[in-house]
Design a protein around this motif. Structure first.
Motif, PDB file in Angstrom:
ATOM      1  N   LEU A 177       0.849  -1.188   0.000  1.00 55.07           N
ATOM      2  CA  LEU A 177       0.000   0.000   0.000  1.00 55.07           C
ATOM      3  C   LEU A 177       0.886   1.239   0.000  1.00 55.07           C
ATOM      4  CD1 LEU A 177      -2.676   1.563   0.415  1.00 55.07           C
ATOM      5  CD2 LEU A 177      -2.406   1.138   2.878  1.00 55.07           C
ATOM      6  N   ALA A 178       0.908   1.964  -1.128  1.00 61.47           N
ATOM      7  CA  ALA A 178       1.681   3.217  -1.175  1.00 61.47           C
ATOM      8  C   ALA A 178       0.891   4.257  -0.403  1.00 61.47           C
ATOM      9  CB  ALA A 178       1.878   3.657  -2.620  1.00 61.47           C
ATOM     10  N   TRP A 179       1.408   4.594   0.770  1.00 56.38           N
ATOM     11  CA  TRP A 179       0.663   5.500   1.660  1.00 56.38           C
ATOM     12  C   TRP A 179       1.574   6.613   2.141  1.00 56.38           C
ATOM     13  CZ3 TRP A 179      -0.588   5.385   7.395  1.00 56.38           C
ATOM     14  CH2 TRP A 179      -1.638   6.292   7.663  1.00 56.38           C
ATOM     15  N   GLU A 180       1.190   7.815   1.754  1.00 52.79           N
ATOM     16  CA  GLU A 180       2.038   8.961   2.074  1.00 52.79           C
ATOM     17  C   GLU A 180       2.055   9.242   3.579  1.00 52.79           C
ATOM     18  OE1 GLU A 180      -0.581   8.781   0.214  1.00 52.79           O
ATOM     19  OE2 GLU A 180      -2.021  10.344   0.652  1.00 52.79           O
ATOM     20  N   GLY A 181       1.156   8.638   4.340  1.00 57.35           N
ATOM     21  CA  GLY A 181       1.129   8.832   5.794  1.00 57.35           C
ATOM     22  C   GLY A 181       2.072   7.899   6.540  1.00 57.35           C
ATOM     23  N   VAL A 215      -2.341   2.106  -5.179  1.00 54.66           N
ATOM     24  CA  VAL A 215      -2.008   3.543  -5.242  1.00 54.66           C
ATOM     25  C   VAL A 215      -3.305   4.355  -5.154  1.00 54.66           C
ATOM     26  CG1 VAL A 215      -0.978   5.367  -6.661  1.00 54.66           C
ATOM     27  CG2 VAL A 215       0.042   3.072  -6.641  1.00 54.66           C
ATOM     28  N   GLY A 216      -3.275   5.414  -4.352  1.00 56.92           N
ATOM     29  CA  GLY A 216      -4.472   6.230  -4.106  1.00 56.92           C
ATOM     30  C   GLY A 216      -4.730   7.280  -5.178  1.00 56.92           C
ATOM     31  N   PRO A 217      -5.851   8.011  -5.038  1.00 57.27           N
ATOM     32  CA  PRO A 217      -6.207   9.060  -6.004  1.00 57.27           C
ATOM     33  C   PRO A 217      -5.442  10.364  -5.724  1.00 57.27           C
ATOM     34  CG  PRO A 217      -7.893   8.913  -4.310  1.00 57.27           C
ATOM     35  CD  PRO A 217      -6.857   7.858  -3.967  1.00 57.27           C
ATOM     36  N   GLU A 218      -5.737  11.401  -6.491  1.00 57.22           N
ATOM     37  CA  GLU A 218      -5.018  12.682  -6.357  1.00 57.22           C
ATOM     38  C   GLU A 218      -5.007  13.174  -4.908  1.00 57.22           C
ATOM     39  OE1 GLU A 218      -7.421  12.097  -8.579  1.00 57.22           O
ATOM     40  OE2 GLU A 218      -6.924  12.933 -10.544  1.00 57.22           O
ATOM     41  N   GLY A 219      -6.128  13.042  -4.233  1.00 59.25           N
ATOM     42  CA  GLY A 219      -6.230  13.552  -2.863  1.00 59.25           C
ATOM     43  C   GLY A 219      -5.735  12.569  -1.809  1.00 59.25           C
ATOM     44  N   GLY A 220      -5.205  11.451  -2.234  1.00 56.98           N
ATOM     45  CA  GLY A 220      -4.722  10.439  -1.283  1.00 56.98           C
ATOM     46  C   GLY A 220      -5.862   9.588  -0.743  1.00 56.98           C
ATOM     47  N   SER A 238       6.144   3.996   2.615  1.00 57.07           N
ATOM     48  CA  SER A 238       6.441   5.312   2.061  1.00 57.07           C
ATOM     49  C   SER A 238       7.299   5.116   0.810  1.00 57.07           C
ATOM     50  CB  SER A 238       7.226   6.123   3.096  1.00 57.07           C
ATOM     51  OG  SER A 238       7.728   7.296   2.492  1.00 57.07           O
ATOM     52  N   LEU A 239       7.197   6.069  -0.103  1.00 56.68           N
ATOM     53  CA  LEU A 239       8.061   6.017  -1.294  1.00 56.68           C
ATOM     54  C   LEU A 239       9.236   6.972  -1.135  1.00 56.68           C
ATOM     55  CD1 LEU A 239       5.312   6.004  -4.079  1.00 56.68           C
ATOM     56  CD2 LEU A 239       6.441   4.049  -3.008  1.00 56.68           C
ATOM     57  N   GLY A 240       9.297   7.661  -0.006  1.00 53.41           N
ATOM     58  CA  GLY A 240      10.395   8.609   0.211  1.00 53.41           C
ATOM     59  C   GLY A 240       9.849   9.920   0.750  1.00 53.41           C
ATOM     60  N   ARG A 241      10.736  10.904   0.859  1.00 52.37           N
ATOM     61  CA  ARG A 241      10.326  12.160   1.499  1.00 52.37           C
ATOM     62  C   ARG A 241       9.457  13.028   0.598  1.00 52.37           C
ATOM     63  NH1 ARG A 241      15.487  11.486   3.997  1.00 52.37           N
ATOM     64  NH2 ARG A 241      16.529  12.249   2.155  1.00 52.37           N
ATOM     65  N   LEU A 242       9.528  12.813  -0.697  1.00 53.03           N
ATOM     66  CA  LEU A 242       8.746  13.649  -1.613  1.00 53.03           C
ATOM     67  C   LEU A 242       7.395  13.007  -1.895  1.00 53.03           C
ATOM     68  CD1 LEU A 242      11.556  14.571  -4.182  1.00 53.03           C
ATOM     69  CD2 LEU A 242      10.861  15.796  -2.104  1.00 53.03           C
ATOM     70  N   ILE A 243       6.406  13.831  -2.164  1.00 56.92           N
ATOM     71  CA  ILE A 243       5.083  13.320  -2.536  1.00 56.92           C
ATOM     72  C   ILE A 243       5.011  13.289  -4.062  1.00 56.92           C
ATOM     73  CG2 ILE A 243       2.593  13.749  -2.469  1.00 56.92           C
ATOM     74  CD1 ILE A 243       3.742  13.018   0.246  1.00 56.92           C
ATOM     75  N   LEU A 244       4.742  12.113  -4.591  1.00 56.62           N
ATOM     76  CA  LEU A 244       4.642  11.964  -6.047  1.00 56.62           C
ATOM     77  C   LEU A 244       3.202  12.174  -6.483  1.00 56.62           C
ATOM     78  CD1 LEU A 244       6.746   8.693  -6.499  1.00 56.62           C
ATOM     79  CD2 LEU A 244       7.532  11.060  -6.393  1.00 56.62           C
ATOM     80  N   ARG A 245       3.038  12.702  -7.667  1.00 55.90           N
ATOM     81  CA  ARG A 245       1.689  12.734  -8.227  1.00 55.90           C
ATOM     82  C   ARG A 245       1.215  11.299  -8.378  1.00 55.90           C
ATOM     83  NH1 ARG A 245      -0.501  17.174 -11.102  1.00 55.90           N
ATOM     84  NH2 ARG A 245       0.857  18.998 -11.046  1.00 55.90           N
TER      85      ARG A 245
HETATM   86  N1  SAM Z   1      -3.077  13.911  -0.714  1.00 55.47           N
HETATM   87  C1  SAM Z   1      -1.713  13.739  -0.609  1.00 55.47           C
HETATM   88  C2  SAM Z   1      -1.098  15.050  -0.233  1.00 55.47           C
HETATM   89  O1  SAM Z   1      -1.509  16.065  -0.791  1.00 55.47           O
HETATM   90  O2  SAM Z   1      -0.186  15.030   0.564  1.00 55.47           O
HETATM   91  C3  SAM Z   1      -1.023  13.259  -1.867  1.00 55.47           C
HETATM   92  C4  SAM Z   1      -1.582  12.038  -2.498  1.00 55.47           C
HETATM   93  S1  SAM Z   1      -0.514  11.452  -3.763  1.00 55.47           S
HETATM   94  C5  SAM Z   1      -0.592  12.755  -4.893  1.00 55.47           C
HETATM   95  C6  SAM Z   1      -1.467  10.198  -4.527  1.00 55.47           C
HETATM   96  C7  SAM Z   1      -1.051   8.792  -4.172  1.00 55.47           C
HETATM   97  O3  SAM Z   1       0.273   8.537  -4.616  1.00 55.47           O
HETATM   98  C8  SAM Z   1      -1.060   8.449  -2.711  1.00 55.47           C
HETATM   99  O4  SAM Z   1      -2.340   8.070  -2.236  1.00 55.47           O
HETATM  100  C9  SAM Z   1      -0.073   7.304  -2.649  1.00 55.47           C
HETATM  101  O5  SAM Z   1      -0.697   6.083  -3.016  1.00 55.47           O
HETATM  102  C10 SAM Z   1       0.936   7.679  -3.699  1.00 55.47           C
HETATM  103  N2  SAM Z   1       2.079   8.419  -3.154  1.00 55.47           N
HETATM  104  C11 SAM Z   1       2.590   9.564  -3.647  1.00 55.47           C
HETATM  105  N3  SAM Z   1       3.691   9.923  -2.974  1.00 55.47           N
HETATM  106  C12 SAM Z   1       3.887   8.984  -2.025  1.00 55.47           C
HETATM  107  C13 SAM Z   1       4.880   8.793  -1.003  1.00 55.47           C
HETATM  108  N4  SAM Z   1       5.876   9.651  -0.804  1.00 55.47           N
HETATM  109  N5  SAM Z   1       4.778   7.703  -0.219  1.00 55.47           N
HETATM  110  C14 SAM Z   1       3.797   6.805  -0.402  1.00 55.47           C
HETATM  111  N6  SAM Z   1       2.821   6.935  -1.335  1.00 55.47           N
HETATM  112  C15 SAM Z   1       2.873   8.005  -2.154  1.00 55.47           C
END
Ligand code: SAM
Length: 270
Positions: A177-181, A215-220, A238-245
């Motif tokens: 689960l790619a989770w930015e949290g 992988v989640g939607p634009e809003g996570g 986590s995929l790292g310190r940066l948030i990917l689109r």
């Molecule tokens: N809503 C979040 C925010 O604004 O911080 C960003 C969501 S990100 C654009 C969309 C999806 O990409 C996330 O739900 C996750 O699945 C994946 N993703 C992007 N960057 C990530 C990261 N650094 N770690 C884990 N997942 C990431």
């Protein structure tokens, strides 16, 4: 060499029949005719060098003769299925195209709470058909031996049930689960735990492992969704310190996983 994926019922002994959009593409777009050669890929991953014998007058079908057959070894040993939340516009096309080029095994589109896109059943079917065409075009372009399957759009509850089933069949850390949290564990640690350090040599032939990546939607993901996926057995990373689109995340994950498994980044003969 131009390639077409040919279903079993169009492989007729030492003849191959192209029909529908493929014959239109070959004859009308590529201007192919009798004597031209192309590669036909069978459902078992065999490649056939074939030569066109005849094109019927309405270009509804063409018949080609098999010149030679081979069984190349080109598909990734690691089978990665991408469960991607519905996302806006052509971004989903982009995910399917890039992930197919990188070697994805299949796609599960799903509706997440924060997916801006809402598809009624007719539009969902239409989109899935489009994504299947995108996958086929990308598979053709990149020399794949199979076209990744694009499943019908899943509800979030269906995704949960499938994730739990996947985890029970493929074991711990098989549902990513790619989770930015997530702050404790990265994709790198998950790969190390499952396979050890990156392979020094290309893996042996035959599928070696199967992962499902979510992988989640634009809003996570909504907090309740991430929690429910963990309960279903998904491993948050986590995929790292940066948030990917969101449309960058799946191709980036595939590249990292397939590099680590030895499928990407090596010369074919090594
Ligand atoms: N809503 C979040 C925010 O604004 O911080 C960003 C969501 S990100 C654009 C969309 C999806 O990409 C996330 O739900 C996750 O699945 C994946 N993703 C992007 N960057 C990530 C990261 N650094 N770690 C884990 N997942 C990431």
């Amino acid at each position: 060499m131009t390639r077409f994926f040919v279903p079993d019922d169009q492989m007729r002994g030492d003849r191959v029949v192209l029909a529908g959009d493929d014959v239109h593409h070959a004859v009308r777009v590529l201007r192919m005719g009798a004597g031209h050669r192309f590669t036909a890929v069978g459902s078992d991953g065999s490649e056939y060098l074939v030569e066109i014998e005849q094109v019927d007058p309405g270009a509804a079908q063409l018949v080609a003769r098999v010149v030679s057959r081979s069984r190349p070894d080109r598909e990734p040993r690691l089978a990665v299925t991408v469960a991607q939340a519905l996302i806006k516009g052509d971004k989903f096309d982009h995910v399917v195209e890039k992930a197919t080029e990188l070697g994805a095994a299949g796609f599960w589109p799903f509706a997440a709470a924060r997916s801006v896109v809402r598809l009624d059943p007719a539009r969902a079917r239409h989109r899935v058909e489009r994504w299947r065409r995108v996958a086929e075009a990308a598979a053709r372009q990149s020399g794949r031996l199979r076209v990744p399957a694009v499943e019908p759009v899943l509800t979030f509850e269906q995704l949960l049930a499938r994730a739990a089933d996947w985890r029970s069949r493929h074991g711990p850390d098989s549902v990513v689960l790619a989770w930015e949290g997530e702050s404790e564990r990265g994709l790198y640690q998950l790969m190390q735990a499952r396979w050890g350090p990156p392979s020094q040599r290309a893996p042996e032939p035959g599928r070696q492992d199967s992962l499902l990546v979510i992988v989640g939607p634009e809003g996570g993901f909504a907090p309740g969704e991430a929690h429910a996926l963990r309960e279903a057995g998904a491993s948050p990373v986590s995929l790292g310190r940066l948030i990917l689109r969101t449309e960058t995340a799946a191709p980036a994950i595939l590249a990292m996983l397939l590099y680590h498994s030895g499928d990407l980044g090596r010369a074919p003969a090594t």
